[in-house]
Design an enzyme around this catalytic site. Structure first.
Site, short mmCIF file in Angstrom:
data_model
loop_
_atom_site.label_atom_id
_atom_site.label_comp_id
_atom_site.label_asym_id
_atom_site.label_seq_id
_atom_site.Cartn_x
_atom_site.Cartn_y
_atom_site.Cartn_z
N ASP A 1 0.94 -1.38 -0.07
CA ASP A 1 -0.10 -0.23 -0.07
C ASP A 1 0.98 1.22 0.14
OD1 ASP A 1 -2.28 -1.71 0.11
OD2 ASP A 1 -3.04 -1.03 2.16
N HIS B 1 -20.14 -30.76 -12.90
CA HIS B 1 -21.39 -30.29 -12.96
C HIS B 1 -22.32 -30.92 -11.70
CE1 HIS B 1 -25.56 -29.42 -14.38
NE2 HIS B 1 -26.10 -30.76 -13.93
#
Length: 475
Positions: free
Chosen positions: A322, A454
């Protein structure tokens, strides 16, 4: 007598502790200095992310989501619960436990990897033979000499002019995580990541939440289609989000905060709330580094100035996270920390800003990587896009959460994936597939041809990729 190390890292947030551990793994002698402390005055490494950011906010989001589910959605599953009550002190206590577990985990990793940890503040003393003199002030003072220094001091919450945080009624992200009782009314200034996440937490727990944002567009950094869907979902949940406002002089007392503002239509309004969260961004934290004394260059916005390799203007002094340019994201800091450690050791560390994912952990979650449609239009680049709704996804139906969609954007000629945007359940997890594809400069067809299990939510990403070439299945 000064203790000598190959690398001294100032700051033990995601960029700092990762840099320290990686440097140690590469065979260097490493020290890491960090001043964060827990309620008992002991060390609490992990920086903003672990202590007052990513980790505690996710703990509260999870707890508040459970509360929301039991009150409003369990009945859909045939589960009847009566007499639900909230023990906020237990909820906050669990959050604190999660934080401490992460603090302790970092200290364990330091010990395991032979990183010497100093609990205190680190500052430059000067340049000396053998490298840089670093002064540690804390429970015990230490003098260190480092061949290389990595500055990873992070950022702090930005205050509104004339309205300092008291963490009682005017709150930063820190105070927003530690409210003692659910406020009847809560104001939030800033409709960014922190504002939306904290607003969601306290709305679920019972607060009437109003979010004020100066920008005319909601989530301007996100894809426009995603932002529109998210705003619709949040509004339906009960978040009152006001865009394009101009805020006047805020008055705070011990019991309430009054926020006068002009709304997007030009009408004067007044918001009176029990608590106010100010989430208008963060500023780099360089206080106490003694940067001026050694000539460490800061840019016009206060960030430590670095080149593309995170080198500062001083020899063998680096900076990550940061406190330097780029998105203020924990995972971006981690990538830079690893890259700098590898560069110090003579390797070629790499960070690709184009594939850094963004996530907002609201419900629905929002995640994206790469370019948005509005960015590509502005660049004049030819593209094709496809999307697929979770409403048509079997796993989403089974979960009972069909909000949102997955969207894939690809180059019109080469089919290379340029961006993936998801709003819906588990978007934070789904986005990683897109990051991987983009790192290898894969095509939409590559996503479409990969076999997805799936039923899974990831099938929506596959169908969105198929839709890029108008080949999506119709359910």
């Amino acid at each position: 007598m000064s203790k000598q190390f190959d690398v001294v890292v100032i700051g033990a947030g995601p960029g700092g502790y990762i840099a320290a551990i990686r440097a140690a793994q590469l065979g260097m002698s490493v020290a890491c200095i960090d001043a964060w402390q827990n309620g008992q005055g002991g060390p609490a490494p992990g920086g903003t992310c672990t202590n007052v950011g990513c980790i505690p906010s996710k703990a509260l989001l999870q707890s508040s989501e459970h509360f929301e589910q039991v009150n409003h959605h369990f009945a859909d599953h045939g589960i009847e619960v009566k007499g639900v009550s909230l023990k906020l002190d237990t909820l906050i206590g669990r959050k604190n436990t999660v934080v401490k577990q992460n603090n302790d985990g970092i200290l364990y990793l330091f010990k395991k990897n032979k990183v010497t940890f100093f609990h205190g503040k680190g500052a430059f003393s000067g340049q000396v033979e053998g490298g840089w003199a670093i002064k540690v002030t804390g429970t015990a003072e230490e003098d260190l000499i480092a061949k290389h220094v990595v500055v990873a001091t992070g950022s702090s919450a930005r205050e509104l002019p004339g309205l300092p945080f008291d963490e009682k009624v005017v709150l930063s992200n820190d105070g927003a995580l530690n409210i003692g009782a659910v406020p009847k009314s809560l104001g939030v200034i800033g409709a960014g990541v922190i504002g939306l996440e904290m607003g969601s937490v306290w709305r679920r727990l019972g607060s009437e939440v109003t979010i004020l944002e100066a920008m005319p567009e909601f989530l301007a950094a996100a894809d426009g289609q995603v932002a529109k869907e998210a705003l619709k979902a949040f509004t339906k949940q009960g978040l009152n989000i006001q865009m394009g406002v101009k805020i006047g002089e805020i008055k705070a007392t011990a019991k309430s905060v009054t926020v006068p503002y002009v709304d997007a239509k030009g009408a004067e309004q007044k918001l009176v709330v029990d608590k106010l969260i100010v989430s208008i961004g963060r500023v780099p934290y360089t206080g106490g580094l003694n940067a001026d004394a050694v000539g460490l260059k800061l840019d016009e916005r206060g960030f430590v100035a670095v080149d593309g390799d995170c080198k500062t203007n001083l020899p063998n002094v680096w900076a990550v996270g940061d406190v330097v340019r780029g998105p203020m994201l924990a995972h971006k800091a981690e990538e830079e920390g690893v890259a700098v450690a590898e560069r110090i050791s003579g390797q070629h560390g790499h960070v690709n800003f184009d594939t850094v994912p963004w996530v907002i952990y609201t419900s629905p979650e929002i995640a994206w990587v790469g370019k948005t449609e509005q960015q590509l239009k502005a660049e004049g680049r030819e593209y094709k896009a496809g999307s697929f709704p979770f409403l048509a996804n079997g796993r989403a139906r089974a979960l009972g959460d069909t909000t949102g969609f997955a969207k894939v954007i690809a180059d019109a000629k080469t089919d290379e994936v340029l961006g993936v945007h998801i709003v819906g359940p588990m978007a934070s997890e789904l986005i990683s597939e897109a990051v991987t594809i983009m790192e290898f400069r894969g095509a939409a067809e590559d996503i479409a041809r990969i076999c997805h299990a799936h039923p899974t939510l990831s099938e929506a990403v596959k169908e969105a990729a198929l839709a890029v070439d108008k080949r999506a299945l119709n359910f």
